[in-house]
Motif scaffolding. Structure first.
Motif, PDB file in Angstrom:
ATOM      1  N   ARG A 160       7.151  -0.586   0.408  1.00 48.62           N
ATOM      2  CA  ARG A 160       7.738  -0.658  -0.934  1.00 48.62           C
ATOM      3  C   ARG A 160       7.918  -2.115  -1.349  1.00 48.62           C
ATOM      4  N   PHE A 161       7.709  -2.375  -2.645  1.00 47.12           N
ATOM      5  CA  PHE A 161       7.954  -3.704  -3.189  1.00 47.12           C
ATOM      6  C   PHE A 161       8.236  -3.579  -4.690  1.00 47.12           C
ATOM      7  N   GLU A 162       9.351  -4.121  -5.120  1.00 49.54           N
ATOM      8  CA  GLU A 162       9.722  -4.151  -6.532  1.00 49.54           C
ATOM      9  C   GLU A 162       9.608  -2.787  -7.201  1.00 49.54           C
ATOM     10  N   GLY A 163      10.014  -1.742  -6.498  1.00 48.64           N
ATOM     11  CA  GLY A 163       9.957  -0.394  -7.049  1.00 48.64           C
ATOM     12  C   GLY A 163       8.636   0.319  -6.815  1.00 48.64           C
ATOM     13  N   TRP A 164       7.591  -0.426  -6.481  1.00 50.57           N
ATOM     14  CA  TRP A 164       6.300   0.178  -6.177  1.00 50.57           C
ATOM     15  C   TRP A 164       6.328   0.809  -4.789  1.00 50.57           C
ATOM     16  N   GLN A 165       5.511   1.820  -4.578  1.00 49.13           N
ATOM     17  CA  GLN A 165       5.381   2.447  -3.257  1.00 49.13           C
ATOM     18  C   GLN A 165       3.900   2.566  -2.909  1.00 49.13           C
ATOM     19  N   MET A 166       3.601   2.150  -1.701  1.00 53.00           N
ATOM     20  CA  MET A 166       2.211   2.142  -1.236  1.00 53.00           C
ATOM     21  C   MET A 166       2.126   2.943   0.067  1.00 53.00           C
ATOM     22  N   ASP A 167       1.276   3.957   0.079  1.00 54.08           N
ATOM     23  CA  ASP A 167       1.044   4.764   1.274  1.00 54.08           C
ATOM     24  C   ASP A 167      -0.260   4.288   1.901  1.00 54.08           C
ATOM     25  N   ARG A 168      -0.142   3.504   2.964  1.00 54.86           N
ATOM     26  CA  ARG A 168      -1.337   2.905   3.563  1.00 54.86           C
ATOM     27  C   ARG A 168      -2.206   3.926   4.283  1.00 54.86           C
ATOM     28  N   ARG A 169      -1.590   4.962   4.805  1.00 53.24           N
ATOM     29  CA  ARG A 169      -2.358   5.959   5.538  1.00 53.24           C
ATOM     30  C   ARG A 169      -3.204   6.802   4.584  1.00 53.24           C
ATOM     31  N   ARG A 170      -2.590   7.185   3.467  1.00 53.54           N
ATOM     32  CA  ARG A 170      -3.328   7.980   2.475  1.00 53.54           C
ATOM     33  C   ARG A 170      -4.061   7.119   1.460  1.00 53.54           C
ATOM     34  N   ARG A 171      -3.801   5.795   1.519  1.00 56.81           N
ATOM     35  CA  ARG A 171      -4.433   4.850   0.607  1.00 56.81           C
ATOM     36  C   ARG A 171      -4.118   5.197  -0.846  1.00 56.81           C
ATOM     37  N   GLU A 172      -2.822   5.322  -1.118  1.00 63.03           N
ATOM     38  CA  GLU A 172      -2.349   5.640  -2.459  1.00 63.03           C
ATOM     39  C   GLU A 172      -1.305   4.623  -2.899  1.00 63.03           C
ATOM     40  N   LEU A 173      -1.259   4.365  -4.205  1.00 60.09           N
ATOM     41  CA  LEU A 173      -0.312   3.419  -4.790  1.00 60.09           C
ATOM     42  C   LEU A 173       0.421   4.100  -5.931  1.00 60.09           C
ATOM     43  N   PHE A 174       1.773   3.964  -5.941  1.00 58.57           N
ATOM     44  CA  PHE A 174       2.594   4.600  -6.953  1.00 58.57           C
ATOM     45  C   PHE A 174       3.429   3.557  -7.691  1.00 58.57           C
ATOM     46  N   ALA A 175       3.423   3.642  -9.008  1.00 61.83           N
ATOM     47  CA  ALA A 175       4.183   2.724  -9.851  1.00 61.83           C
ATOM     48  C   ALA A 175       5.678   3.031  -9.759  1.00 61.83           C
ATOM     49  N   PRO A 176       6.523   2.113 -10.209  1.00 61.05           N
ATOM     50  CA  PRO A 176       7.984   2.327 -10.113  1.00 61.05           C
ATOM     51  C   PRO A 176       8.463   3.626 -10.741  1.00 61.05           C
ATOM     52  N   GLU A 177       7.809   4.089 -11.820  1.00 63.12           N
ATOM     53  CA  GLU A 177       8.253   5.337 -12.439  1.00 63.12           C
ATOM     54  C   GLU A 177       7.715   6.565 -11.732  1.00 63.12           C
ATOM     55  N   GLY A 178       6.900   6.365 -10.666  1.00 61.99           N
ATOM     56  CA  GLY A 178       6.441   7.474  -9.846  1.00 61.99           C
ATOM     57  C   GLY A 178       5.014   7.910 -10.065  1.00 61.99           C
ATOM     58  N   SER A 179       4.338   7.381 -11.081  1.00 66.36           N
ATOM     59  CA  SER A 179       2.964   7.797 -11.350  1.00 66.36           C
ATOM     60  C   SER A 179       2.001   7.159 -10.356  1.00 66.36           C
ATOM     61  N   ARG A 180       0.979   7.900 -10.000  1.00 66.14           N
ATOM     62  CA  ARG A 180      -0.046   7.373  -9.103  1.00 66.14           C
ATOM     63  C   ARG A 180      -0.969   6.450  -9.875  1.00 66.14           C
ATOM     64  N   VAL A 181      -1.272   5.302  -9.302  1.00 65.33           N
ATOM     65  CA  VAL A 181      -2.123   4.304  -9.944  1.00 65.33           C
ATOM     66  C   VAL A 181      -3.513   4.360  -9.325  1.00 65.33           C
ATOM     67  N   SER A 182      -4.533   4.478 -10.167  1.00 63.02           N
ATOM     68  CA  SER A 182      -5.916   4.472  -9.682  1.00 63.02           C
ATOM     69  C   SER A 182      -6.267   3.080  -9.177  1.00 63.02           C
ATOM     70  N   ILE A 183      -6.748   3.004  -7.943  1.00 64.98           N
ATOM     71  CA  ILE A 183      -7.049   1.710  -7.331  1.00 64.98           C
ATOM     72  C   ILE A 183      -8.272   1.871  -6.440  1.00 64.98           C
ATOM     73  N   SER A 184      -9.207   0.944  -6.551  1.00 62.68           N
ATOM     74  CA  SER A 184     -10.434   1.031  -5.760  1.00 62.68           C
ATOM     75  C   SER A 184     -10.160   0.662  -4.298  1.00 62.68           C
TER      76      SER A 184
END
Length: 241
Positions: free
Chosen positions: A139-163
């Protein structure tokens, strides 16, 4: 590292029927199941069935660039562009949209197979590193990053598309927060995921620019990646693993 023996499903979106037939036949002979499409509309209905997508840039109706944007909003599937547009600007535009590689026409089928294997190998290596070495949730500045699933979530909870390439670069910043990181260091740590054949400062800058725009698109646009002129970049957030 060789790619695993699992069967990868590949989509080829190319409106030139002769080229589509040629590449489909060659890829199948090389062990890759391929399904060909002439238009973006034909492909979209089954887009989630593939492990890698080969896109012609100049498609009728909906261009390959627009289709790439559409895919990146929904998926991290590896994308390889094939195009008659050979300028440096065209290639940069394709990579900035999230493509993993960009191949100039006329396409050599053997080189295309090599590029496919390289992209799939990098994807597998990245996934294995995540499983073996990383804490799952960061977690950083409200963001959440799941390294195992390779997913990134914005502070409001939405999943962010990332290559895949952007995700790996973010991993480097996460591992070295609040430190100035030189371009050479970023290049070395991200080399296996940099798109294309030319590993250079410009490749790093393109990736940083793409990642910065995504991290700055919420939370008032705060710049989490700052440029240190003449040196490199610094990830400004505190990281909680």
């Amino acid at each position: 590292m060789q790619i695993s023996e699992r069967t990868y499903q590949i989509a080829l979106v190319e409106d030139d029927g002769a080229l589509r037939t040629l590449l489909t036949r060659y890829l199948r002979q090389s062990g890759f199941p391929v399904r060909g499409y002439a238009t973006a509309a034909e492909f979209r209905a089954s887009a989630d069935q593939f492990d890698l997508v080969i896109l012609d840039v100049m498609l009728p109706a909906t261009s390959g660039l627009d289709l790439c944007r559409w895919l990146r909003e929904r998926s991290k599937v590896p994308i390889i562009f094939i195009s008659a547009r050979s300028s440096h600007t065209d290639r940069i535009v394709g990579l900035e949209l999230g493509a993993d590689d960009y191949l100039i026409k006329p396409v050599d089928p053997g080189e295309l197979v090599a590029r496919i294997r390289s992209v799939l190998r990098r994807s597998e290596e990245a996934g294995q590193r995540d499983m073996a070495d990383y804490a799952s949730i960061v977690r950083f500045e409200g963001w959440q990053m799941d390294r195992r699933r390779r997913e990134l979530f914005a502070p409001e909870g939405s999943r962010v598309s990332i290559s895949e390439a952007e995700f790996d670069l973010l991993n480097v910043f996460i591992d070295m927060p609040q430190r100035v990181i030189g371009r050479d260091t970023l290049l070395e740590h991200s080399r296996s995921r940099l798109p294309g054949r030319d590993h250079s400062d410009r490749s790093v800058d393109v990736l940083v620019s793409r990642l910065r725009r995504k991290l700055g698109s919420v939370d008032g646009g705060r710049d989490l990646i700052r440029t240190v002129r003449g040196v490199g970049y610094v990830f400004t957030a505190s990281v909680d693993a």
